[in-house]
Design a protein around this motif. Structure first.
Motif, PDB file in Angstrom:
ATOM      1  N   PHE A  59       0.326  10.842  -2.921  1.00 49.40           N
ATOM      2  CA  PHE A  59       1.022   9.564  -3.078  1.00 49.40           C
ATOM      3  C   PHE A  59      -0.032   8.466  -3.186  1.00 49.40           C
ATOM      4  CE2 PHE A  59       0.603  10.006   1.536  1.00 49.40           C
ATOM      5  CZ  PHE A  59       0.130   8.752   1.916  1.00 49.40           C
ATOM      6  N   THR A 321       5.267   6.777   4.915  1.00 53.56           N
ATOM      7  CA  THR A 321       5.242   7.562   3.677  1.00 53.56           C
ATOM      8  C   THR A 321       4.969   9.033   3.969  1.00 53.56           C
ATOM      9  OG1 THR A 321       4.402   5.618   2.494  1.00 53.56           O
ATOM     10  CG2 THR A 321       4.212   7.738   1.395  1.00 53.56           C
ATOM     11  N   GLN A 325       7.368  12.422   3.283  1.00 54.51           N
ATOM     12  CA  GLN A 325       6.925  13.517   2.422  1.00 54.51           C
ATOM     13  C   GLN A 325       6.828  14.852   3.155  1.00 54.51           C
ATOM     14  OE1 GLN A 325       3.756  13.206  -0.272  1.00 54.51           O
ATOM     15  NE2 GLN A 325       4.545  11.391  -1.294  1.00 54.51           N
TER      16      GLN A 325
END
Length: 363
Positions: A59, A321, A325
């Motif tokens: 990412f 984040t 994920q």
């Protein structure tokens, strides 16, 4: 039975037994929670542990001081987020301290307009939630400024646009060496502190530094220079302006707590109010200012987690984040808790050490 009764009625023994029982109960509760958490995660097919840190993050991180690509590991992504957190915390603390000093001095000025402006600033900033201020500055940074092709240029090499603020930049070493020399000049030249430091810094930049990297407009953006993104700008403005209001009141209260006789003594010696403030009042006021100032510094570090609202990639946003994920919520939050605990304890130790240095030693 009589011995047991005497043993139990001993306040120290009874208090010790109760504390041991409470500690055991807390440990048992934590173990029970941890065991249930592990079982629930395993039932959902989520493996517990920190092995995921070696996997590729996949990412992007919009801005960082350290080099980063999506192919780097989750561990490196955490380090990038931590670096951003430390950087924004340092800048916010320095900026808020400088502005807070000005607000605190203005708040006790004899000029009614200046004193009223300082009081109004403190009242407004302290009574508006920080998250609201961050959202306001972010909306202003992304909507009030023009498109890159119509960017404002208030100074040569400085551009204001919806893509951010672009300013000239110099290599870090070009600034670090002259800055170190300027600090030494400030310490070694007591009669010419600021003038000498400024002269040494300017001479160092001229001797050791190359030409600055000036941003240039290219297409729909700019090339060269340093870009201050709208997220960074909003976060810095919010943190600095909000924290400076509290620091200003702390400084004003600390100065007012010094006996007025100290001012009169300075005037009796023929010193100006400015010299009296710098040489006599502030050294005494620091002993009152430092403890609450430490709390404000700690709050500033913790408030950086609100960067999530404007999208600046500090540690909290990176953790969020990673959790989305990988599903490793417990491990990620443990890392985040450990990091902020370490930072807070380090700031506390540094400020306590400085407070001890400023304390009056009686013999």
């Amino acid at each position: 039975m009589i011995a047991v009764s005497r043993f139990w009625h001993d306040a120290r023994v009874r208090g010790g037994l109760i504390q041991v029982a409470l500690v055991l109960a807390v440990i048992g509760f934590i173990l029970w929670i941890g065991n249930n958490t592990v079982q629930n995660l395993q039932a959902r097919g989520i493996r517990v542990g920190f092995n995921f840190l070696d996997r590729s993050a996949r990412f992007p991180i919009s801005e960082s001081l350290l080099p980063y690509t999506p192919q780097d590991s989750f561990l490196w992504a955490y380090l990038v987020g931590l670096t951003n957190t430390l950087w924004i915390s340092l800048l916010a603390i320095v900026g808020a301290t400088i502005l807070g000093l000005g607000v605190g001095l203005a708040g006790r000025s004899d000029h009614p307009l200046l004193r009223g402006l300082a009081g109004g600033y403190v009242a407004v900033m302290r009574n508006l939630p920080l998250i609201v201020q961050l959202l306001f500055w972010y909306a202003l940074a992304t909507t009030a400024f023009p498109a890159p092709r119509e960017a404002w240029q208030p100074l040569p090499g400085v551009f204001l646009s919806q893509r951010g603020i672009f300013i000239p930049s110099l290599p870090i070493l070009t600034l670090l060496l002259p800055l170190t020399a300027a600090v030494l000049a400030f310490r070694l030249l007591p009669r010419l502190r600021w003038l000498g430091a400024a002269a040494v810094f300017a001479a160092g930049v001229a001797l050791f530094g190359g030409p600055p990297d000036i941003p240039e407009q290219r297409g729909f953006s700019f090339a060269g220079g340093t870009r201050l993104s709208p997220e960074f700008t909003a976060l810095m403005l919010g943190l600095v302006l909000y924290t400076a209001a509290f620091i200003g009141e702390i400084i004003r209260g600390g100065i007012d707590a010094v006996a007025r006789g100290q001012w009169e003594a300075g005037r009796a010696l023929g010193l100006t109010d400015r010299v009296t403030l710098r040489q006599i009042i502030l050294p005494q006021a620091l002993r009152i200012i430092i403890p609450p100032l430490t709390s404000q510094y700690l709050s500033t570090v913790k408030n950086t987690t609100l960067a999530l609202a404007v999208g600046y990639p500090e540690l909290g946003l990176v953790v969020n984040t990673v959790v989305n994920q990988t599903g490793q919520a417990i491990e990620s939050l443990v890392i985040m808790l450990g990091v902020f605990l370490t930072i807070s304890l380090s700031v506390s130790l540094l400020m306590n050490w400085y407070n001890a240095r400023m304390a009056i030693v009686t013999r």
